[in-house]
Design a protein around this motif. Structure first.
Motif, PDB file in Angstrom:
ATOM      1  N   ASN A 157       0.810  -1.159   0.170  1.00 16.01           N
ATOM      2  CA  ASN A 157      -0.001   0.058   0.125  1.00 16.01           C
ATOM      3  C   ASN A 157       0.838   1.192   0.065  1.00 16.01           C
ATOM      4  OD1 ASN A 157      -2.871  -1.126   0.473  1.00 16.01           O
ATOM      5  ND2 ASN A 157      -1.660  -2.272   2.300  1.00 16.01           N
ATOM      6  N   LEU A 245       2.977   0.941   3.707  1.00 18.03           N
ATOM      7  CA  LEU A 245       2.783  -0.216   4.447  1.00 18.03           C
ATOM      8  C   LEU A 245       2.419  -1.556   3.608  1.00 18.03           C
ATOM      9  CD1 LEU A 245       0.219  -0.899   7.473  1.00 18.03           C
ATOM     10  CD2 LEU A 245      -0.104  -2.342   5.488  1.00 18.03           C
ATOM     11  N   ASN A 247       1.673  -5.807   3.398  1.00 18.81           N
ATOM     12  CA  ASN A 247       1.328  -6.860   3.992  1.00 18.81           C
ATOM     13  C   ASN A 247       2.028  -8.044   3.178  1.00 18.81           C
ATOM     14  OD1 ASN A 247      -0.859  -6.181   6.030  1.00 18.81           O
ATOM     15  ND2 ASN A 247      -1.733  -5.439   4.059  1.00 18.81           N
ATOM     16  N   SER A 249       3.270 -12.120   2.972  1.00 22.79           N
ATOM     17  CA  SER A 249       3.062 -13.680   3.131  1.00 22.79           C
ATOM     18  C   SER A 249       4.193 -14.452   2.988  1.00 22.79           C
ATOM     19  CB  SER A 249       1.742 -14.169   2.626  1.00 22.79           C
ATOM     20  OG  SER A 249       1.710 -15.679   2.856  1.00 22.79           O
ATOM     21  N   ARG A 276       1.218  -3.579  16.399  1.00 18.57           N
ATOM     22  CA  ARG A 276       0.209  -3.193  15.563  1.00 18.57           C
ATOM     23  C   ARG A 276       0.916  -2.094  14.681  1.00 18.57           C
ATOM     24  NH1 ARG A 276      -5.626  -2.246  17.179  1.00 18.57           N
ATOM     25  NH2 ARG A 276      -4.565  -1.235  19.044  1.00 18.57           N
ATOM     26  N   ARG A 292       2.455  -7.765  13.602  1.00 20.61           N
ATOM     27  CA  ARG A 292       1.432  -8.406  13.361  1.00 20.61           C
ATOM     28  C   ARG A 292       1.745  -9.639  12.636  1.00 20.61           C
ATOM     29  NH1 ARG A 292      -3.772  -7.665  10.551  1.00 20.61           N
ATOM     30  NH2 ARG A 292      -4.173  -9.205  12.244  1.00 20.61           N
ATOM     31  N   ASN A 304       2.481 -14.655   8.073  1.00 23.80           N
ATOM     32  CA  ASN A 304       2.275 -13.366   7.663  1.00 23.80           C
ATOM     33  C   ASN A 304       2.704 -12.396   8.640  1.00 23.80           C
ATOM     34  OD1 ASN A 304       0.820 -14.758   5.653  1.00 23.80           O
ATOM     35  ND2 ASN A 304      -0.911 -15.082   6.866  1.00 23.80           N
ATOM     36  N   CYS A 306       3.290  -7.586   8.504  1.00 25.54           N
ATOM     37  CA  CYS A 306       3.406  -6.296   7.896  1.00 25.54           C
ATOM     38  C   CYS A 306       4.537  -5.529   8.359  1.00 25.54           C
ATOM     39  CB  CYS A 306       2.159  -5.658   8.235  1.00 25.54           C
ATOM     40  SG  CYS A 306       2.180  -4.780   9.658  1.00 25.54           S
TER      41      CYS A 306
END
Length: 331
Positions: A157, A245, A247, A249, A276, A292, A304, A306
Motif C-alpha cells: 500500500n 505499508l 502485507n 506472506s 500493530r 502483526r 504473515n 506487515c
C-alpha cells in the motif's frame, strides 16, 4: 584527489524526496554548501535552495561542467536527468540513480546500503541504482529470512508521494475542494481521484494484468534476495501523503516456527518490532517497523506479517545519502 575537492551534484530540485534529502545531508554533514551543486533543465527556473544556512544556486544543465571528482544523484527520470547521467558518466563521475532510469540494465549494480554495499568495490560501471522505496523496505524486512525463504507474496500500500510531487499537490487540492463541498478534478497522472480513495492500481495495466511498478518491484527484490525465491507483488495506492505499508506472506522451510521467525526479524538491521505498526508510526523514523506476525492458515511454514516505513525520508533520502557518503569518501 583530496576529499575537499569532491562534489555532490543533484538533479531533481522540487521532487518528492528532495527536501528530505537536503535535511539528511545537512544532519549528517555529508557535504558542505560549497560541495553541493544543483542542476535543472535549461528552460526551467528555480529559486536558490537553502542548505546549512547557505543559499545554493540552481544551474541550468547547459552551463554545468561535469568532472570525475563528482557524484551525481538523480531524483527524477526526465530528459534532463538522462542527459546528466550520460554527461557525468562520460566525465568519469559516479552516478547514483534513485529514479529508475537504469532499471533493467544488468550492467548497473542495484545497491542497498544495508544489504550489499560491498558490491561497490567491484561494479562494472560507475553507475549504481538505488532500490525504489517499496523494494528497499521489503528487502530489509525479508533479508533476515533470506536463507529460509521459498516464496513471498506482497501487497504494498503505497502513499501518493510514491507517485511524485505533483500527486501530493493534487491530493491536497482535491482534499481542500471536498472539504468545501466542491467536486475535485481527476488527477491527470493516474486518471482517478486521489483524495479519500484507494486505488487498485495507479498505473495502466499490462497484458498480464500486472502494472509495470509491480514487475519492477519483483525484479528489484530478486536482485537483492536471489533468483531462487518465488515472488509476486500487488501495489495499490492509499490516500495518504507519506508512509508505506506492506502485507507480506512468506513460505519458509516446513520446520520453521513462529518464535524463530520472530527472533530473526527482531535482530534484522534497521528493523523494529511493533504489535500493530502503522504508517503514521513510521513517518520520521529511520527504521522499518514490522509486526502483526502470525502463522498462516493454509499450510505449514507459512507466516504473515506487515512492514511500514517512511518512504521518502528513510527509503529514498537516507539510503541515497549513505551511498553518496561511501562514494565521496572511499571511491
Amino acid at each position: 584527489m583530496t576529499e575537499s575537492t569532491r562534489e555532490l551534484v543533484i538533479v531533481g530540485v522540487g521532487s518528492a524526496p528532495f527536501d528530505a534529502l537536503l535535511e539528511i545531508l545537512e544532519e549528517r554533514k555529508t557535504v558542505t554548501p560549497a560541495e553541493l551543486k544543483l542542476v535543472i533543465a535549461d528552460e526551467s527556473e528555480a529559486d536558490p535552495q537553502v542548505f546549512a544556512n547557505r543559499s545554493i544556486a540552481v544551474q541550468p544543465i547547459k552551463d554545468f561542467a561535469f568532472s570525475a571528482d563528482q557524484v551525481l544523484l538523480l531524483l527524477t527520470s526526465d530528459d534532463t536527468a538522462k542527459a546528466a547521467l550520460n554527461k557525468a558518466e562520460d566525465a568519469g563521475a559516479w552516478v547514483v540513480d534513485a529514479a529508475g532510469i537504469t532499471r533493467g540494465d544488468e550492467t548497473v549494480a542495484l545497491i542497498h546500503p544495508l544489504l550489499n554495499a560491498a558490491q561497490l568495490q567491484s561494479v562494472e560501471r560507475k553507475v549504481v541504482a538505488v532500490p525504489a522505496a517499496g523494494a528497499a523496505m521489503l528487502a530489509e524486512a525479508l533479508f533476515p529470512l533470506k536463507s529460509r525463504l521459498q516464496s513471498v507474496e506482497v501487497v504494498l500500500n503505497q502513499p501518493v508521494s510514491a507517485l511524485g510531487k505533483s500527486c501530493v499537490d493534487a491530493t491536497a487540492a482535491q482534499t481542500a475542494r471536498l472539504f468545501n463541498g466542491q467536486e475535485p478534478e481527476v488527477d491527470e497522472t493516474t486518471g482517478q481521484r486521489l483524495a479519500f480513495n484507494h486505488l487498485s492500481s495507479a498505473e495502466a495495466l499490462l497484458e498480464s494484468g500486472h502494472s509495470f511498478g509491480e514487475l519492477a518491484l519483483v525484479l528489484e527484490l530478486r536482485r537483492l534476495l536471489g533468483d531462487d525465491i518465488g515472488l509476486d507483488a500487488t501495489i495499490n495506492t492509499a490516500s495518504v501523503f507519506h508512509g508505506q505499508l506492506a502485507n507480506i506472506s512468506v513460505q519458509l522451510d516446513d520446520d520453521a516456527d513462529l518464535e524463530t521467525v520472530r527472533g530473526l526479524l527482531r535482530n534484522g538491521a534497521r528493523l523494529q518490532m511493533r504489535e500493530r505498526p502503522s504508517a503514521q508510526d513510521a513517518v520520521g523514523s529511520e527504521n522499518t517497523l514490522v509486526g502483526r506476525l502470525r502463522s498462516g492458515l493454509i499450510k505449514p511454514g507459512q507466516f504473515n506479517f506487515c512492514a511500514v516505513s517512511d518512504n521518502l525520508r528513510k527509503d529514498v533520502a537516507i539510503n541515497c545519502v549513505q551511498i553518496v557518503h561511501l562514494l565521496l569518501k572511499n571511491h
